[in-house]
Scaffold this motif. Sequence first.
Motif, mmCIF file in Angstrom:
data_model
loop_
_atom_site.group_PDB
_atom_site.id
_atom_site.type_symbol
_atom_site.label_atom_id
_atom_site.label_comp_id
_atom_site.label_asym_id
_atom_site.label_seq_id
_atom_site.Cartn_x
_atom_site.Cartn_y
_atom_site.Cartn_z
ATOM 1 N N ARG A 270 0.425 -0.904 -0.352
ATOM 2 C CA ARG A 270 0.184 0.116 0.127
ATOM 3 C C ARG A 270 1.029 1.105 0.165
ATOM 4 N NH1 ARG A 270 -5.273 -0.204 1.065
ATOM 5 N NH2 ARG A 270 -4.735 -2.197 2.370
ATOM 6 N N ARG A 271 2.548 1.242 1.192
ATOM 7 C CA ARG A 271 2.922 2.390 0.975
ATOM 8 C C ARG A 271 3.505 2.487 -0.550
ATOM 9 N NH1 ARG A 271 3.126 4.498 5.866
ATOM 10 N NH2 ARG A 271 2.662 3.801 7.289
ATOM 11 N N ARG B 110 2.255 1.992 -2.763
ATOM 12 C CA ARG B 110 1.682 2.447 -3.881
ATOM 13 C C ARG B 110 1.643 3.275 -3.862
ATOM 14 N NH1 ARG B 110 -2.125 -1.430 -3.187
ATOM 15 N NH2 ARG B 110 -4.124 -0.147 -2.506
ATOM 16 N N ALA B 111 1.608 4.212 -2.528
ATOM 17 C CA ALA B 111 1.245 5.918 -2.383
ATOM 18 C C ALA B 111 1.855 6.386 -2.927
ATOM 19 C CB ALA B 111 0.945 5.747 -1.028
#
Lengths: 257, 259
Positions: free
Chosen positions: B86-87, B89-90
């Motif tokens: 997720r990170r 991706r961010a």
Amino acid sequence: MRGTNAALGVAGLAGFLAPAEAAPRLGLVDEEYVPPASRIAVALGEEAGDPAFWTALGDTLTGWALGLAIASCAGVVLGVVLSVVPYLRQATASTIEFLRPIPSVALIPLAVLLYGSELRSVLLLVVYASFWQVLIQVLYGVQDVDPVAEETARSYGLGTWARIRYVLWPTALPYVMTGVRLAAAVALILAITAELVIGAPGLGQRIGVAQTSQAVPEMYALIVVTGLLGLVINVGARAVERRALAWHQSVRGEVAV
Amino acid sequence: MTRVLLRLVLAGALPVLLVVVWWVASAGSTDVYWPPLRTILTAFPDVWMPERLRADVLPSVWRLAAGYALAAVAGVALGTVIGSHRRVRAVCEPVLEFLRAVPPPVLVPVIMLFAGIGDTMKVAVIASGCVWPVLLNTVEGVRAVDQVMAEAARSYGITGAARLRSLVLPSASPQIFAGLRQALSIGIILMVISEMFAASNGLGFTIVQFQRGFAIPDMWTGILLLGTLGVVLSLLFRLVERRMLGWYHGLRDAARRSP
């Protein structure tokens, strides 16, 4: 979570821009070829003050929007019809497989001969290219329909229209959304390519002019504009998608955590 | 036996019909831009002789294959990493979105500055355009991994390469293949465009030469050849896909058959 995401995104952007500014200044790459980011930003500012730039932007957007609208409607309608009517999918498969891979740019010579550098030339290419993106995704999506759900709907006596509405459409919708999003990108690519190669009025034509007159920073500035334009289009498409797919796995997981 | 026959008829009827309509409708055509199909077909063997196939079509196909392969490997690898963290991706999302949004053809002049007008430029252009549908679809596919299965894998302590090989990639593969399929048509587009800009051989170059010289039937044969090339590549792709996704289609069929 949203704040952290934004901060991480900004960090990623800074990590991208810093080398783009530093490398030419330190002489790691030739400044003639890659002007520093700030020089491109200045050129971008100059472009924004030029009314001709805004006219070009409007021309590009017109070709893009018209083409995408035509291609999406045609793709969805045809895709659903092809998969719902028995045998039609099989009967058209070989024809679709033949027409789809014909690169729309192969039609550039034909478009030039038929319409010159008019909007119609651009539309011909844009519609041809983005139509297949939508159609193929719709067909993929319809193939993904859960057989159990389909049989259930059938055994409950749902008619064709109701099955399309309640079984087929929700399954295909994520694929359709991806298809339209990709078609939006492809439509922009083709609109700008047509302008670049054929010389129809728009951003692509301006890039071509900047390139031939050796105005490297202006060329980069215009490329950045096309990127930003694509970005706006994509963010918009994604917002629509999130709205339409709020119930779907890929979106739901994001919200829950 | 009858089913095979029916499938053959279904696959062949519409193309035959379309060709017949084209043949008949254009038979008496005096329009310069729409020559009779007969003229185009007669011109075909004269235009695409073996020497020309070797000199123009082979280099094009080679560039396409190289660029496409690069894009497929990079797209799946990056997409898996970005999709599962997720990170990451961010951090990557804004930059990736921007790079993806730049229409690849406008990079032709830029890549030309660095790589000249040789094969490297064309392979780079093809790869830089093809990578995005693969990457995007891989990210989406990896994100959509079934939550229950992911939890089950975690509780069994399946991590790392084993998790990737037996859960993430198989589950994302239908999406990945959809991306690869789109990348294929974008790749052909870019192959032609990069050759239209600056080249001394290649299909795109030859077709534009024909158009500029008003050799209209020859230009049409080029379009037909591109179509044929597309069909052959698409068939190859389908063979590979059927092999790799056999389990997935099998699963669907099994679910369809079971009461």
